[in-house]
Scaffold this active site. Structure first.
Site, PDB file in Angstrom:
ATOM      1  N   PRO A 156       2.809  -0.123  -5.119  1.00 59.80           N
ATOM      2  CA  PRO A 156       4.231  -0.258  -4.858  1.00 59.80           C
ATOM      3  C   PRO A 156       4.479  -1.248  -3.729  1.00 59.80           C
ATOM      4  O   PRO A 156       3.935  -1.111  -2.635  1.00 59.80           O
ATOM      5  CB  PRO A 156       4.653   1.159  -4.455  1.00 59.80           C
ATOM      6  CG  PRO A 156       3.409   1.811  -3.986  1.00 59.80           C
ATOM      7  CD  PRO A 156       2.295   1.199  -4.752  1.00 59.80           C
ATOM      8  N   CYS A 157       5.284  -2.263  -3.977  1.00 54.25           N
ATOM      9  CA  CYS A 157       5.493  -3.339  -3.013  1.00 54.25           C
ATOM     10  C   CYS A 157       6.920  -3.851  -3.127  1.00 54.25           C
ATOM     11  O   CYS A 157       7.667  -3.446  -4.001  1.00 54.25           O
ATOM     12  CB  CYS A 157       4.522  -4.495  -3.274  1.00 54.25           C
ATOM     13  SG  CYS A 157       2.787  -4.014  -3.413  1.00 54.25           S
ATOM     14  N   THR A 158       7.308  -4.775  -2.246  1.00 50.96           N
ATOM     15  CA  THR A 158       8.598  -5.446  -2.317  1.00 50.96           C
ATOM     16  C   THR A 158       8.398  -6.899  -1.937  1.00 50.96           C
ATOM     17  O   THR A 158       7.729  -7.198  -0.941  1.00 50.96           O
ATOM     18  CB  THR A 158       9.625  -4.802  -1.363  1.00 50.96           C
ATOM     19  OG1 THR A 158       9.651  -3.389  -1.558  1.00 50.96           O
ATOM     20  CG2 THR A 158      11.014  -5.374  -1.592  1.00 50.96           C
TER      21      THR A 158
END
Length: 494
Positions: free
Chosen positions: A2-4
């Site tokens: 999970p990243c942005t």
């Protein structure tokens, strides 16, 4: 993972830089120690073997030197995350994205199958663990990065859906994997920024350009036939929206993904659209948030740090706020969460000479309370304070000192927030100051070896400053947290 991600075109940034930045996050309940290192050509394998999927990939001769932010603890692969090579090309890999059953049924993911009885092992495809190592040492432009990764996906496949950014001084390209072997890519327009939470993001695509001139788009060579065979284009007018064709529309997106894009665009374009209230153009749960927007003002490094640190400040969804409906506090997945491992922002400055024009900004641990610090990227080694991370807690490196500091700040939020804010401002201000000072020195030095020595001297001075500021802030937040212990007592012996 999970990243942005946020990408900034050269005409949208404050100094004409192309900028790519991504939070590399661990999955829920996990924390992954990271380090900032340089990989030299002799350290690059000739035959790469993935730890997770067991796929083997022969690599080209003559790899280039590159920076990387790999896992500090061996056992699950490299996970190099982000880096810049000696040809001054960068990439960040990867943003885990989503798909749908129609795509995954048409082109299944290439999943590792272990040996069982007489059945032989079947390797899986490539994934986030592998991509930087397989691509970055061999590319001389952002476009070339797209083409190399695309060919690897076509040949070996992938076991997961990912988005990857490639960058040089002139261009940024964004690639998204489609099923096991397919991919699409778009050049980021120079005057926009792009926001990417964990879902397929491209909302328009010119298939004709991608299969011919490739001016702004690229894709798998059989993409047209793939779309037609499996009826993936959901448009009535033939203007395919990739998000509809290849992406997800799950209820979970409205909690986990779209709110992050909403906050970033709300911050960078506060007056362009209505973001709040019953007449909002877009809400945290909108499926049609734009993939890219022209910002209302030029975007700075500090803007990128702010949005990638977001816990929905100024909204009813902030888990730290005491105002409003408490049932909405923490309703959506923040961008700056407890399990941020590293934020890497790569800034390619066109007004400086190529060998010192690229700055790699690094932050470790939860972005809500940490700081971002700049380093020259075209170097032969990184400071020990950032490269010596192990699996053991220690104040002798930036990763663990950051982890301790942000956890203590969160636990003593009311008293410690001011220390975190001052820490961020001090480190980033001094970082800018030292880079400006050494830029001036580098401009007057013509000898290549002496310029390399100056860049590494600058990075060491920045690391020394960083360690001093981090230790000082760690001291302060430990004091604040110690005063909140449940066995505290007001009467003293003296």
């Amino acid at each position: 993972m999970p990243c942005t991600t946020i990408l900034v075109g050269k005409n949208a940034s404050y100094d004409g830089s192309t900028m790519i930045a991504r939070n590399d996050d661990s999955g829920s309940g996990h924390f992954t120690p990271k380090k900032f290192v340089v990989i030299h050509p002799e350290e690059q394998p000739k035959l790469y073997k993935s730890v997770l999927s067991h796929v083997e990939v022969p690599l080209p001769e003559n790899p280039m030197r590159y920076t990387a932010i790999p896992n500090a603890v061996e056992g699950k692969g490299i996970w190099a995350a982000s880096g810049v090579n000696s040809a001054h090309v960068a990439m960040t890999a990867t943003e885990t994205i989503t798909s749908n059953p129609r795509v995954l049924g048409a082109d299944p993911l290439v999943v590792y199958q272990p040996a069982e009885g007489e059945k032989q092992e079947i390797p899986g495809g490539i994934g986030e663990e592998d991509i930087v190592c397989l691509v970055l040492p061999y590319i001389h432009s952002a476009r070339e990065g797209v083409k190399r990764l695309g060919s690897l996906l076509e040949q070996y496949g992938t076991y997961e859906m990912n988005g990857i950014a490639f960058q040089d001084t002139d261009e940024i390209w964004w690639l998204e994997t489609i099923g096991g072997h397919h991919w699409i890519a778009r050049r980021v327009p120079d005057d926009v920024y792009v926001v990417m939470p964990n879902q397929l993001g491209l909302d328009e695509f010119d298939l004709e350009d991608a299969l011919s001139g490739q001016k702004e788009y690229m894709c798998s060579p059989d993409m047209k036939e793939f779309i037609e065979k499996y009826h993936l284009d959901l448009s009535f007018d033939g203007n395919m929206n990739p998000r509809h064709a290849f992406g997800s529309h799950d209820d979970a997106d409205h909690i986990y993904n779209t709110p992050r894009a909403w906050f970033m665009e709300r911050y960078l374009n506060p007056r362009t659209k209505v973001w709040d209230g019953p007449n909002a153009d877009f809400t945290p749960e909108s499926d049609d948030l734009p993939w890219c927007m022209v910002p209302e003002k030029k975007i700075t490094v500090e803007d990128i740090k702010y949005v990638l640190s977001s816990h929905f400040q100024g909204t009813p969804f902030d888990p730290y706020t005491s105002r409003g409906d408490k049932s909405m506090h923490g309703a959506y997945r923040s961008i700056g969460v407890n399990r941020n491992d590293v934020l890497a922002l790569i800034q390619m400055r066109p007004d400086q000479k190529e060998d010192y024009g690229t700055i790699e900004w690094i932050a470790f641990a939860s972005n809500a309370f940490n700081t971002l610090v700049p380093f020259y990227a075209d170097v032969e080694e990184t400071p020990e304070y950032l490269s010596n991370t192990t699996g053991d807690v220690s104040t002798d490196n930036f990763y663990w000192a950051s982890r301790m500091m942000v956890a203590m700040t969160d636990a003593s939020y009311q008293k410690s927030l001011v220390h975190a804010e001052r820490y961020q401002e001090h480190v980033m201000s001094k970082g800018h100051e030292l880079i400006n000072r050494y830029d001036d020195l580098l401009k007057t030095e013509s000898d290549e070896e002496k310029r390399m020595a100056l860049k590494q001297e600058a990075n060491q001075k920045i690391a020394d400053m960083l360690k001093e500021e981090t230790t000082d802030t760690l001291n302060k937040v430990l004091f604040e947290l110690s005063n909140k212990m449940r066995n505290a007592y007001s009467m003293s012996d003296n």
